[in-house]
Design an enzyme around this catalytic site. Sequence first.
Site, mmCIF file in Angstrom:
data_model
loop_
_atom_site.group_PDB
_atom_site.id
_atom_site.type_symbol
_atom_site.label_atom_id
_atom_site.label_comp_id
_atom_site.label_asym_id
_atom_site.label_seq_id
_atom_site.Cartn_x
_atom_site.Cartn_y
_atom_site.Cartn_z
ATOM 1 N N HIS A 83 20.721 6.671 7.738
ATOM 2 C CA HIS A 83 21.034 5.696 8.792
ATOM 3 C C HIS A 83 21.969 4.610 8.258
ATOM 4 O O HIS A 83 23.002 4.298 8.878
ATOM 5 C CB HIS A 83 19.722 5.086 9.297
ATOM 6 N N GLU A 84 21.618 4.047 7.107
ATOM 7 C CA GLU A 84 22.459 2.982 6.547
ATOM 8 C C GLU A 84 23.821 3.504 6.124
ATOM 9 O O GLU A 84 24.829 2.795 6.238
ATOM 10 C CB GLU A 84 21.750 2.300 5.375
ATOM 11 N N GLU A 86 22.527 -2.536 6.133
ATOM 12 C CA GLU A 86 23.756 -1.830 5.781
ATOM 13 C C GLU A 86 24.824 -2.725 5.178
ATOM 14 O O GLU A 86 26.022 -2.573 5.481
ATOM 15 C CB GLU A 86 24.321 -1.133 7.024
ATOM 16 N N ASN A 87 24.485 -3.634 4.278
ATOM 17 C CA ASN A 87 25.500 -4.458 3.634
ATOM 18 C C ASN A 87 26.597 -3.568 3.056
ATOM 19 O O ASN A 87 26.316 -2.541 2.444
ATOM 20 C CB ASN A 87 24.879 -5.265 2.490
ATOM 21 N N GLY A 112 13.494 -2.215 7.564
ATOM 22 C CA GLY A 112 13.482 -0.987 6.783
ATOM 23 C C GLY A 112 14.608 -0.978 5.769
ATOM 24 O O GLY A 112 14.429 -0.572 4.623
ATOM 25 N N ALA A 113 15.779 -1.454 6.193
ATOM 26 C CA ALA A 113 16.945 -1.499 5.314
ATOM 27 C C ALA A 113 18.041 -2.287 6.020
ATOM 28 O O ALA A 113 17.934 -2.616 7.198
ATOM 29 C CB ALA A 113 17.429 -0.092 4.974
ATOM 30 N N GLU A 150 21.571 -10.401 8.381
ATOM 31 C CA GLU A 150 21.605 -10.056 9.797
ATOM 32 C C GLU A 150 20.393 -10.693 10.486
ATOM 33 O O GLU A 150 19.289 -10.619 9.962
ATOM 34 C CB GLU A 150 21.565 -8.537 9.978
ATOM 35 N N GLU A 171 23.448 0.400 16.292
ATOM 36 C CA GLU A 171 22.188 0.976 15.820
ATOM 37 C C GLU A 171 21.922 2.359 16.402
ATOM 38 O O GLU A 171 21.421 3.248 15.713
ATOM 39 C CB GLU A 171 21.025 0.031 16.139
#
Length: 874
Positions: free
Chosen positions: A305-306, A273-274, A270-271, A127, A328
Amino acid sequence: MPGYNLTRAEAEERASLITVHGYDITLDLTSTGETFPSTATIRFSCHQPGATTFLDLIAPAVRRVELNGIALDPAHVFQDHRITLSNLQTENTVTVEADAAYSHTGEGLHRFTDPVDGQTYTYTQCEVADARRVFAGFEQPDLKSRFVFHILAPEDWTVISNQPAPRPVAGGDCPPGTARWDFGATPVMSTYLIAVIAGPYTRWVDSYLSTDGRVIPLGVFVRATMAQHMDADEIFDVTRRGFEFYESAFGVPYPYDKYDQAFVPQYNAGAMENVGAVTLTEERYVFRSKPVQAAVDARANTILHEQAHMWFGDLVTMKWWNDLWLNESFAEFMSHLAAASNTRWTGAWVDFLASRKLVGYQQDQLPTTHPIVADIRDLADVEVNFDMITYAKGASVLKQLVAWVGQANFLAGVKAYLTKYAWGNATLADFLAEIEAASGRDLAAWSQVWLEEAGVTLLRPVKVEAKEGVFERVSIIQEVPAVYGRFGSIPHRDLPPVTVAPSLRPHRIGVAGYTLGLEGLERAWSYEVDIAGAVTEVPELVGEVLPDLLVINDGDLTFAKLRLGDDDVADLPQLLHRLTDPLTRALIWGALWDSVRDAELGARAYIDLVLGALASETSSTSIQSLLARVRQALQLYVHPDCRAEAQDDAAARLVALALRADPGSDQQLQFFKAFAGLACNPTQWGFVAEVLDGTSDVPGLTVDTDLRWELLINLVALGVRGEADIDAELNRDNTLSGAEKAAGARAAIPTPEAKRAAWRLGVHDESVSNATQRNVLAGFVKVPDAAALRDYAIEYFAQIEPTWQTRTREMALNIVQALYPVRLAGDPGLDLLEMTDLWLDRLGARLPALRRLVLAAREEVLCARAAQARDARG
């Protein structure tokens, strides 16, 4: 470079022309050089036979391009990060063989070697548009497809992708010691959600029983030398609780076949979301030393969140990046709701307000503010819109929407949206239509003022009191903050002037009275009211008993700047430490900080309030936030003539708080770390050195690896410790993290030679990794006296434009944001505002994304100057 960018118009044209049916991708990760072989075969339809389109690819070399069985000359068709495909048929197959580059900047396929055991690891981060650094493809979110991955790697590696891992096959075409992983086809998804994570990762496994009866395999992964620090049981517990909440709230079972979470180093975000294979930052979320509780809380929120993205963002994806905010903001809102509803983190909304939302308020008062629904013209716009307007303001506005339509109606609309657009793309209008249908409310006017207009308004109470001790009248005043009036002075050659004019929006808020009792200052009464326009009478409060403290936006239902009544502000030193509700405390702390930035409250008065009430604060995130703001106030908002004395006093009070705190407590750790960062006289830094050396003791405080580095870097910046001490500490911690911290420590050495070397490394050395660069830049600006940065102010403005044009976007962002010399805002030795304005005038309309970053920094200079003038008045 137009091919590096992609405009919305180009994406719309390409999406109208083609439909992508499938990718078959082979990546050979057995290579040890700077590149890896990448082969992509793509099947797609063209709705206008004979037309021309293009593939996206950022790679050092293309070896073969074949379209519908015809070989194309790579030297002819591969130009400017694009592969031109001409004379398309109704059905097409294209194959591209390329040498793609391994990354050390966290973009594309990142590779690193662990210095402890010499093992090599890789992971992807795609991303916004970095899948094109891994393979050739149609890189935009609305050209979804299925992906089949074939990964060649050393046979002792673990290989993770979006689908469950197959059994690796050795022999055949595989060289000795290598194997091939042939993954099954993914569900339909966007290119930026692909994942390849490969290396000798250590794995933990668990499972979750979905509401549709499937057993969902769960995996947690980390590199081998960090395995001893991984608390996988807690990760799995948060994950299962998240699935329980989301499947119930959305009414849609988890849509994928498995759920892996890999904690990887040198990570920019932070992370991410794959689909089915989330990557998270190891640096922040794998605790090799005792963390402050706020870090543990943040990790839980990030996990949730992810997870929320698996439905909102992955199953249903935005059509174009202008709806990035919804992707988001929704995950941000739902993660806090999930934490508060179904985990031990019941104070999640306190954490949100104390950290994320305060930054959202700040960014919404900059000349770079934008509507939540931003106008994303191209990829360059996306990269500077991953901000707290997108995340925190958007989540706050969704919280306000839920308060207005009701949570049950909101979730019913979400379920309908996810069901209707599953596996496809959708827009904000599609989302709001389902919320309207579920709630019966027309959201057009709400969307206009909340989502399509930039800026924040300010709410303040006006009280008229009757003699009998009850309210005669209470009004809520709504006004446009004065800060927007000064944007007209910004140089705008070749551009229209910056104007921000937020509407006086409708708000549903809580209004509450707090009264002192035996247990402290507690809520005595509360009303939920609707306000709009400049003045709203609150008849519900007429005749209500006067409280000791009146709070508007009680429960934090809306997004607005807040003020207390004047008499309440005067009483705060006696009240704040008695207030029992942590969310209300966070509201008041936020209002006070905003008053400092608006030059209404003196910085030293704010610091005194914080340090006077800090011992009674129970929220770890609130403590962390308050301590960070005390430091910022000292560096930027206290008048320079008063700064040394104020810092000396703050450090003395903080060490006293640390010594009085419960031994081993989170408070003790946070207070001592803050003290060590502010220590500014020989007695104070001498105590820090003694604690580091073990000759003095703070009962209950464990001086572990990461705390040792933090204390050492503070002492190095003061000139108390030096190169030999850094080498000795690195010898104690000869790890990847240790090497990165040592680089930051060397950059903090307060000599001209060390600063010059740090500047070269952080700004000019393109071989340095992203994590090392971040540490070096942080060390460079860590100076006791900001005057040490004067010589680099001119160099900063000379370097940022070529840096922006030649470095990868992440590395350039780090440089531009970290090195802007904002601490020189009140320096009599140079006029930072004039320097900034001259640069902006020369830049004009060129490089709008870079201009936005510098404009935001410019506003911080004005804010600091005004706050310093206010602080000087006492």
